[in-house]
Design a protein around this motif. Structure first.
Motif, PDB file in Angstrom:
ATOM      1  N   ASP A  75      -3.304   0.574 -17.896  1.00 10.94           N
ATOM      2  CA  ASP A  75      -3.548   1.263 -18.902  1.00 10.94           C
ATOM      3  C   ASP A  75      -2.496   2.757 -19.292  1.00 10.94           C
ATOM      4  OD1 ASP A  75      -5.309  -0.908 -20.160  1.00 10.94           O
ATOM      5  OD2 ASP A  75      -6.621   0.039 -19.816  1.00 10.94           O
ATOM      6  N   VAL A  76      -2.440   2.801 -18.182  1.00  9.71           N
ATOM      7  CA  VAL A  76      -1.866   4.922 -17.762  1.00  9.71           C
ATOM      8  C   VAL A  76      -0.161   3.956 -17.669  1.00  9.71           C
ATOM      9  CG1 VAL A  76      -1.428   6.609 -17.396  1.00  9.71           C
ATOM     10  CG2 VAL A  76      -3.788   6.058 -18.394  1.00  9.71           C
ATOM     11  N   THR A  77      -0.015   3.176 -16.422  1.00  5.74           N
ATOM     12  CA  THR A  77       1.113   3.537 -16.091  1.00  5.74           C
ATOM     13  C   THR A  77       2.072   1.509 -16.588  1.00  5.74           C
ATOM     14  OG1 THR A  77       0.380   1.678 -14.245  1.00  5.74           O
ATOM     15  CG2 THR A  77       0.156   4.777 -13.655  1.00  5.74           C
ATOM     16  N   GLY A  78       1.185   0.881 -17.091  1.00  4.91           N
ATOM     17  CA  GLY A  78       1.968  -0.626 -17.168  1.00  4.91           C
ATOM     18  C   GLY A  78       1.992  -1.130 -16.686  1.00  4.91           C
ATOM     19  N   ILE A  79       1.781  -0.559 -14.986  1.00  7.52           N
ATOM     20  CA  ILE A  79       2.229  -1.215 -14.130  1.00  7.52           C
ATOM     21  C   ILE A  79       1.248  -3.011 -14.658  1.00  7.52           C
ATOM     22  CG2 ILE A  79       1.353  -1.626 -11.478  1.00  7.52           C
ATOM     23  CD1 ILE A  79       1.893   1.707 -11.021  1.00  7.52           C
ATOM     24  N   SER A  80       1.433  -3.786 -13.354  1.00  5.52           N
ATOM     25  CA  SER A  80       0.393  -5.031 -13.202  1.00  5.52           C
ATOM     26  C   SER A  80      -0.119  -4.705 -12.503  1.00  5.52           C
ATOM     27  CB  SER A  80       1.550  -6.839 -13.601  1.00  5.52           C
ATOM     28  OG  SER A  80       1.474  -6.046 -11.549  1.00  5.52           O
ATOM     29  N   LEU A  81      -1.279  -5.537 -13.135  1.00  6.89           N
ATOM     30  CA  LEU A  81      -2.939  -5.888 -12.322  1.00  6.89           C
ATOM     31  C   LEU A  81      -2.616  -6.307 -10.384  1.00  6.89           C
ATOM     32  CD1 LEU A  81      -5.123  -6.993 -15.024  1.00  6.89           C
ATOM     33  CD2 LEU A  81      -5.100  -4.896 -14.050  1.00  6.89           C
ATOM     34  N   ASP A  82      -1.616  -6.938 -10.312  1.00  3.24           N
ATOM     35  CA  ASP A  82      -1.076  -7.889  -9.370  1.00  3.24           C
ATOM     36  C   ASP A  82      -0.444  -7.184  -8.580  1.00  3.24           C
ATOM     37  OD1 ASP A  82      -1.750 -10.705 -10.537  1.00  3.24           O
ATOM     38  OD2 ASP A  82      -0.122 -10.960 -10.591  1.00  3.24           O
ATOM     39  N   GLU A  83      -0.401  -6.106  -9.237  1.00  2.00           N
ATOM     40  CA  GLU A  83       0.164  -5.314  -8.561  1.00  2.00           C
ATOM     41  C   GLU A  83      -0.425  -3.685  -7.760  1.00  2.00           C
ATOM     42  OE1 GLU A  83       4.148  -4.889  -6.554  1.00  2.00           O
ATOM     43  OE2 GLU A  83       3.964  -6.718  -7.222  1.00  2.00           O
ATOM     44  N   LEU A  84      -1.104  -3.713  -8.603  1.00  2.57           N
ATOM     45  CA  LEU A  84      -2.178  -2.291  -8.544  1.00  2.57           C
ATOM     46  C   LEU A  84      -3.285  -3.351  -7.765  1.00  2.57           C
ATOM     47  CD1 LEU A  84      -2.578  -0.933 -12.188  1.00  2.57           C
ATOM     48  CD2 LEU A  84      -1.956  -0.044 -10.069  1.00  2.57           C
ATOM     49  N   LEU A  85      -3.695  -4.286  -7.810  1.00  3.70           N
ATOM     50  CA  LEU A  85      -4.692  -4.630  -6.723  1.00  3.70           C
ATOM     51  C   LEU A  85      -4.185  -4.805  -5.144  1.00  3.70           C
ATOM     52  CD1 LEU A  85      -5.812  -7.878  -9.179  1.00  3.70           C
ATOM     53  CD2 LEU A  85      -7.154  -5.425  -8.383  1.00  3.70           C
ATOM     54  N   LYS A  86      -2.233  -5.014  -5.006  1.00  6.94           N
ATOM     55  CA  LYS A  86      -2.242  -4.667  -3.815  1.00  6.94           C
ATOM     56  C   LYS A  86      -2.601  -3.535  -3.059  1.00  6.94           C
ATOM     57  CE  LYS A  86       1.318  -8.153  -4.345  1.00  6.94           C
ATOM     58  NZ  LYS A  86       3.052  -8.428  -4.494  1.00  6.94           N
ATOM     59  N   ALA A  87      -2.936  -2.857  -4.135  1.00  2.86           N
ATOM     60  CA  ALA A  87      -2.495  -1.319  -3.360  1.00  2.86           C
ATOM     61  C   ALA A  87      -4.680  -0.689  -3.788  1.00  2.86           C
ATOM     62  CB  ALA A  87      -2.228  -0.198  -4.800  1.00  2.86           C
ATOM     63  N   CYS A  88      -4.828  -1.458  -4.131  1.00  2.00           N
ATOM     64  CA  CYS A  88      -6.507  -1.481  -3.257  1.00  2.00           C
ATOM     65  C   CYS A  88      -6.527  -1.645  -1.878  1.00  2.00           C
ATOM     66  CB  CYS A  88      -7.034  -2.717  -4.407  1.00  2.00           C
ATOM     67  SG  CYS A  88      -7.176  -2.416  -6.224  1.00  2.00           S
ATOM     68  N   LEU A  89      -5.997  -2.208  -1.571  1.00  2.00           N
ATOM     69  CA  LEU A  89      -5.962  -3.254   0.037  1.00  2.00           C
ATOM     70  C   LEU A  89      -6.169  -2.141   1.106  1.00  2.00           C
ATOM     71  CD1 LEU A  89      -4.128  -6.389  -0.411  1.00  2.00           C
ATOM     72  CD2 LEU A  89      -6.611  -6.545  -0.175  1.00  2.00           C
ATOM     73  N   PRO A  90      -6.700  -1.242   1.510  1.00  2.00           N
ATOM     74  CA  PRO A  90      -6.625  -0.260   2.739  1.00  2.00           C
ATOM     75  C   PRO A  90      -5.216  -0.902   3.794  1.00  2.00           C
ATOM     76  CG  PRO A  90      -8.821  -2.093   3.108  1.00  2.00           C
ATOM     77  CD  PRO A  90      -8.167  -2.764   1.858  1.00  2.00           C
ATOM     78  N   PRO A  91      -4.202   0.203   4.433  1.00  2.00           N
ATOM     79  CA  PRO A  91      -3.469  -0.134   5.245  1.00  2.00           C
ATOM     80  C   PRO A  91      -4.315  -0.491   5.991  1.00  2.00           C
ATOM     81  CG  PRO A  91      -4.510   1.741   5.266  1.00  2.00           C
ATOM     82  CD  PRO A  91      -5.268   1.104   3.882  1.00  2.00           C
ATOM     83  N   LEU A  92      -3.450  -2.147   6.959  1.00  2.00           N
ATOM     84  CA  LEU A  92      -3.645  -2.680   7.953  1.00  2.00           C
ATOM     85  C   LEU A  92      -3.684  -1.586   9.544  1.00  2.00           C
ATOM     86  CD1 LEU A  92      -1.608  -6.082   7.715  1.00  2.00           C
ATOM     87  CD2 LEU A  92      -4.246  -5.485   7.161  1.00  2.00           C
ATOM     88  N   PRO A  93      -4.210  -1.457  10.187  1.00  2.00           N
ATOM     89  CA  PRO A  93      -4.211  -0.669  11.567  1.00  2.00           C
ATOM     90  C   PRO A  93      -3.055  -1.090  12.508  1.00  2.00           C
ATOM     91  CG  PRO A  93      -5.979  -2.435  11.437  1.00  2.00           C
ATOM     92  CD  PRO A  93      -5.406  -2.774  10.768  1.00  2.00           C
ATOM     93  N   THR A  94      -2.961  -0.081  12.542  1.00  2.00           N
ATOM     94  CA  THR A  94      -1.202   0.009  13.445  1.00  2.00           C
ATOM     95  C   THR A  94      -1.730  -1.146  15.271  1.00  2.00           C
ATOM     96  OG1 THR A  94      -1.644   2.280  14.287  1.00  2.00           O
ATOM     97  CG2 THR A  94      -0.211   2.041  12.653  1.00  2.00           C
ATOM     98  N   ARG A  95      -0.860  -1.707  15.366  1.00  2.00           N
ATOM     99  CA  ARG A  95      -1.208  -2.415  16.850  1.00  2.00           C
ATOM    100  C   ARG A  95      -0.704  -1.532  17.727  1.00  2.00           C
ATOM    101  NH1 ARG A  95      -0.677  -8.153  17.050  1.00  2.00           N
ATOM    102  NH2 ARG A  95      -2.695  -9.061  16.723  1.00  2.00           N
ATOM    103  N   THR A  96      -1.249  -1.159  19.163  1.00  2.00           N
ATOM    104  CA  THR A  96      -0.213  -0.617  19.802  1.00  2.00           C
ATOM    105  C   THR A  96      -0.940  -1.915  20.690  1.00  2.00           C
ATOM    106  OG1 THR A  96      -3.039  -0.198  20.966  1.00  2.00           O
ATOM    107  CG2 THR A  96      -2.291   1.884  19.614  1.00  2.00           C
ATOM    108  N   LYS A  97       0.507  -0.882  21.710  1.00  2.00           N
ATOM    109  CA  LYS A  97       0.658  -2.258  23.025  1.00  2.00           C
ATOM    110  C   LYS A  97       0.340  -1.820  23.915  1.00  2.00           C
ATOM    111  CE  LYS A  97       5.707  -2.358  22.373  1.00  2.00           C
ATOM    112  NZ  LYS A  97       6.903  -2.062  23.046  1.00  2.00           N
ATOM    113  N   ARG A  98      -0.903  -3.398  24.604  1.00  2.00           N
ATOM    114  CA  ARG A  98      -2.042  -3.305  25.672  1.00  2.00           C
ATOM    115  C   ARG A  98      -1.057  -2.628  27.053  1.00  2.00           C
ATOM    116  NH1 ARG A  98      -5.483  -8.286  26.032  1.00  2.00           N
ATOM    117  NH2 ARG A  98      -3.387  -9.168  24.762  1.00  2.00           N
ATOM    118  N   LYS A  99      -1.782  -1.598  28.012  1.00  2.00           N
ATOM    119  CA  LYS A  99      -1.026  -1.499  29.229  1.00  2.00           C
ATOM    120  C   LYS A  99      -1.271  -2.888  30.158  1.00  2.00           C
ATOM    121  CE  LYS A  99      -1.075   3.074  28.648  1.00  2.00           C
ATOM    122  NZ  LYS A  99      -1.808   4.511  29.910  1.00  2.00           N
TER     123      LYS A  99
END
Length: 76
Positions: free
Chosen positions: A47-71
């Motif tokens: 309502d406040v920003t005019g951003i689509s619900l689709d875009e906002l729902l993407k912002a609700c997803l937590p960030p993906l964990p970063t992968r570390t290289k296995r030794k």
């Protein structure tokens, strides 16, 4: 950079977005720290920003964990 962080920065940063939403800056700051926005806040933000619900729902997803290289195991 997470979708939540981009969204917050595109709308003036923590304090301006909090003001627009009628929330405390610490609430919006916690979204930045977590890298996601609670789904319960999506309608108000739309309502406040005019951003689509689709875009906002993407912002609700937590960030993906970063992968570390296995030794690789040393061969003896």
């Amino acid at each position: 950079m997470t979708k939540a962080l981009v969204l917050i920065e595109e709308h003036g940063g923590t304090r301006p977005l909090a003001r627009k939403l009628g929330l405390s800056p610490s609430t919006v700051q916690s979204w930045k720290r977590k890298g996601s926005i609670p789904a319960s806040r999506v309608p108000a933000i739309a309502d406040v920003t005019g951003i689509s619900l689709d875009e906002l729902l993407k912002a609700c997803l937590p960030p993906l964990p970063t992968r570390t290289k296995r030794k690789e195991a040393a061969h003896v």
